[in-house]
Design a protein around this motif. Structure first.
Motif, PDB file in Angstrom:
ATOM      1  N   GLU A 157      -6.983  71.967 -71.170  1.00 20.87           N
ATOM      2  CA  GLU A 157      -8.290  72.181 -70.543  1.00 20.87           C
ATOM      3  C   GLU A 157      -9.033  70.853 -70.384  1.00 20.87           C
ATOM      4  OE1 GLU A 157     -12.307  74.975 -71.148  1.00 20.87           O
ATOM      5  OE2 GLU A 157     -10.610  75.115 -72.554  1.00 20.87           O
ATOM      6  N   VAL A 158      -8.989  70.025 -71.425  1.00 23.58           N
ATOM      7  CA  VAL A 158      -9.622  68.707 -71.364  1.00 23.58           C
ATOM      8  C   VAL A 158      -8.966  67.867 -70.273  1.00 23.58           C
ATOM      9  CG1 VAL A 158      -9.988  66.534 -72.591  1.00 23.58           C
ATOM     10  CG2 VAL A 158     -10.393  68.700 -73.760  1.00 23.58           C
ATOM     11  N   LEU A 166     -14.822  63.921 -64.921  1.00 23.10           N
ATOM     12  CA  LEU A 166     -15.918  64.127 -65.860  1.00 23.10           C
ATOM     13  C   LEU A 166     -15.831  63.157 -67.030  1.00 23.10           C
ATOM     14  CD1 LEU A 166     -16.049  66.746 -64.169  1.00 23.10           C
ATOM     15  CD2 LEU A 166     -16.694  67.957 -66.271  1.00 23.10           C
ATOM     16  N   GLY A 167     -16.982  62.704 -67.524  1.00 25.10           N
ATOM     17  CA  GLY A 167     -17.051  61.883 -68.712  1.00 25.10           C
ATOM     18  C   GLY A 167     -17.020  62.733 -69.964  1.00 25.10           C
ATOM     19  N   ASN A 168     -16.970  62.097 -71.130  1.00 24.55           N
ATOM     20  CA  ASN A 168     -16.872  62.829 -72.391  1.00 24.55           C
ATOM     21  C   ASN A 168     -18.044  63.782 -72.611  1.00 24.55           C
ATOM     22  OD1 ASN A 168     -14.530  61.476 -72.848  1.00 24.55           O
ATOM     23  ND2 ASN A 168     -15.302  60.182 -74.492  1.00 24.55           N
ATOM     24  N   HIS A 176     -18.489  73.398 -74.339  1.00 26.07           N
ATOM     25  CA  HIS A 176     -19.327  73.810 -75.464  1.00 26.07           C
ATOM     26  C   HIS A 176     -18.758  73.315 -76.799  1.00 26.07           C
ATOM     27  CE1 HIS A 176     -21.482  76.309 -72.605  1.00 26.07           C
ATOM     28  NE2 HIS A 176     -20.340  76.893 -72.267  1.00 26.07           N
ATOM     29  N   ILE A 177     -18.364  72.043 -76.802  1.00 27.86           N
ATOM     30  CA  ILE A 177     -17.871  71.417 -78.021  1.00 27.86           C
ATOM     31  C   ILE A 177     -18.563  70.057 -78.175  1.00 27.86           C
ATOM     32  CG2 ILE A 177     -15.621  72.570 -77.974  1.00 27.86           C
ATOM     33  CD1 ILE A 177     -14.423  70.094 -76.690  1.00 27.86           C
ATOM     34  N   GLY A 178     -18.377  69.404 -79.301  1.00 25.64           N
ATOM     35  CA  GLY A 178     -19.013  68.118 -79.548  1.00 25.64           C
ATOM     36  C   GLY A 178     -18.305  66.978 -78.834  1.00 25.64           C
ATOM     37  N   VAL A 182     -14.265  65.945 -78.184  1.00 25.63           N
ATOM     38  CA  VAL A 182     -13.678  65.553 -76.896  1.00 25.63           C
ATOM     39  C   VAL A 182     -12.907  64.249 -77.046  1.00 25.63           C
ATOM     40  CG1 VAL A 182     -14.162  64.848 -74.528  1.00 25.63           C
ATOM     41  CG2 VAL A 182     -15.440  66.740 -75.539  1.00 25.63           C
ATOM     42  N   LYS A 183     -13.506  63.268 -77.738  1.00 26.34           N
ATOM     43  CA  LYS A 183     -12.835  61.976 -77.938  1.00 26.34           C
ATOM     44  C   LYS A 183     -11.524  62.153 -78.694  1.00 26.34           C
ATOM     45  CE  LYS A 183     -17.025  59.127 -77.889  1.00 26.34           C
ATOM     46  NZ  LYS A 183     -17.911  58.229 -78.662  1.00 26.34           N
ATOM     47  N   THR A 184     -11.526  63.066 -79.656  1.00 24.60           N
ATOM     48  CA  THR A 184     -10.298  63.350 -80.407  1.00 24.60           C
ATOM     49  C   THR A 184      -9.217  63.907 -79.490  1.00 24.60           C
ATOM     50  OG1 THR A 184     -11.549  63.792 -82.429  1.00 24.60           O
ATOM     51  CG2 THR A 184      -9.315  64.667 -82.319  1.00 24.60           C
ATOM     52  N   HIS A 185      -9.623  64.827 -78.601  1.00 23.70           N
ATOM     53  CA  HIS A 185      -8.672  65.402 -77.645  1.00 23.70           C
ATOM     54  C   HIS A 185      -8.143  64.327 -76.683  1.00 23.70           C
ATOM     55  CE1 HIS A 185      -9.026  69.456 -79.001  1.00 23.70           C
ATOM     56  NE2 HIS A 185     -10.259  69.651 -78.548  1.00 23.70           N
ATOM     57  N   ILE A 186      -9.039  63.447 -76.222  1.00 23.78           N
ATOM     58  CA  ILE A 186      -8.629  62.388 -75.295  1.00 23.78           C
ATOM     59  C   ILE A 186      -7.603  61.472 -75.958  1.00 23.78           C
ATOM     60  CG2 ILE A 186      -9.387  60.325 -74.052  1.00 23.78           C
ATOM     61  CD1 ILE A 186     -10.295  62.820 -72.679  1.00 23.78           C
ATOM     62  N   THR A 187      -7.873  61.108 -77.209  1.00 31.06           N
ATOM     63  CA  THR A 187      -6.939  60.254 -77.946  1.00 31.06           C
ATOM     64  C   THR A 187      -5.582  60.929 -78.087  1.00 31.06           C
ATOM     65  OG1 THR A 187      -8.740  59.229 -79.199  1.00 31.06           O
ATOM     66  CG2 THR A 187      -6.534  59.062 -80.129  1.00 31.06           C
TER      67      THR A 187
END
Length: 208
Positions: A157-158, A166-168, A176-178, A182-187
């Motif tokens: 989804e990310v 879209l940005g973080n 609807h998350i922190g 999001v940064k954790t998912h991107i990494t």
């Protein structure tokens, strides 16, 4: 506080950018340069967080200046702000090390948002520029779906939202998350897909 260096050969444009940025909470213009040579010198001396860089300037142009700045300080964040959004300017700027590419006809809020994105390690692009970048790369180098094997449903989804440009913070709001999540998912996405940056993730999102 985001410390900014403004680089443009037109004094009127620099004055407008200074007024816009200085009026924004959390931003401070620490220097201005009217050409690429001065930009390289000021970037080394002032160590700004973000360098807003024009491309067409007399003497040392913005692409050459970007290359020299990034070569001297690889962590430098150079955000291109230009009238010219064609491929002849876009790709050389990215190859030189620019972290993002915005057009001068963008709304002020898009520029301010792009500066914040650049300061936090993201890659801001005007939407039409990002779409063209992705479309050209997909047409030139189509890749199989196998590159996304092993992603969780959340990561997929990310990935889709990254592909939309879209940005973080925007992804966090949409899901609807922190932002930290999001940064954790991107990494995780970069690790699992072998993508070195956000642009490569966006390209991958359009191939699946």
């Amino acid at each position: 506080m985001i410390r900014l260096l403004l680089v443009d050969d037109q004094q009127l444009i620099r004055a407008g950018l200074r007024m816009l940025c200085d009026a924004e909470t959390g931003m401070e213009v620490v220097g201005e340069a009217g050409d690429g040579r001065a930009a390289v010198e000021l970037a080394a001396r002032l160590l700004p967080d973000v360098i807003v860089m024009d491309l067409r300037m007399p003497g040392v142009d913005g692409i050459t200046a970007t290359s020299r700045i990034v070569a001297a300080r690889p962590a430098a964040r150079v955000l291109v702000l230009t009238t010219f959004g064609d491929d002849d300017h876009l790709y050389p700027a990215l190859q030189a090390g620019a972290c993002g590419f915005l057009l001068k006809d963008a709304p002020p809020e898009e520029l301010l948002h792009g500066i914040r994105q650049a300061a936090t390690g993201e890659s801001p692009f005007s939407q039409d520029v990002l779409r063209r970048l992705v479309r050209r790369a997909v047409d030139a180098r189509p890749e199989p779906r196998a590159g996304v094997a092993g992603l969780t449903a959340r990561e997929q989804e990310v990935l889709v939202l990254v592909g939309e440009g879209l940005g973080n913070a925007e992804i966090a709001e949409r899901m609807h998350i922190g932002v930290t999540t999001v940064k954790t998912h991107i990494t995780a996405l970069m690790t699992k897909t072998g993508s070195p940056n956000r642009v490569r993730l966006a390209l991958l999102a359009h191939r699946v």
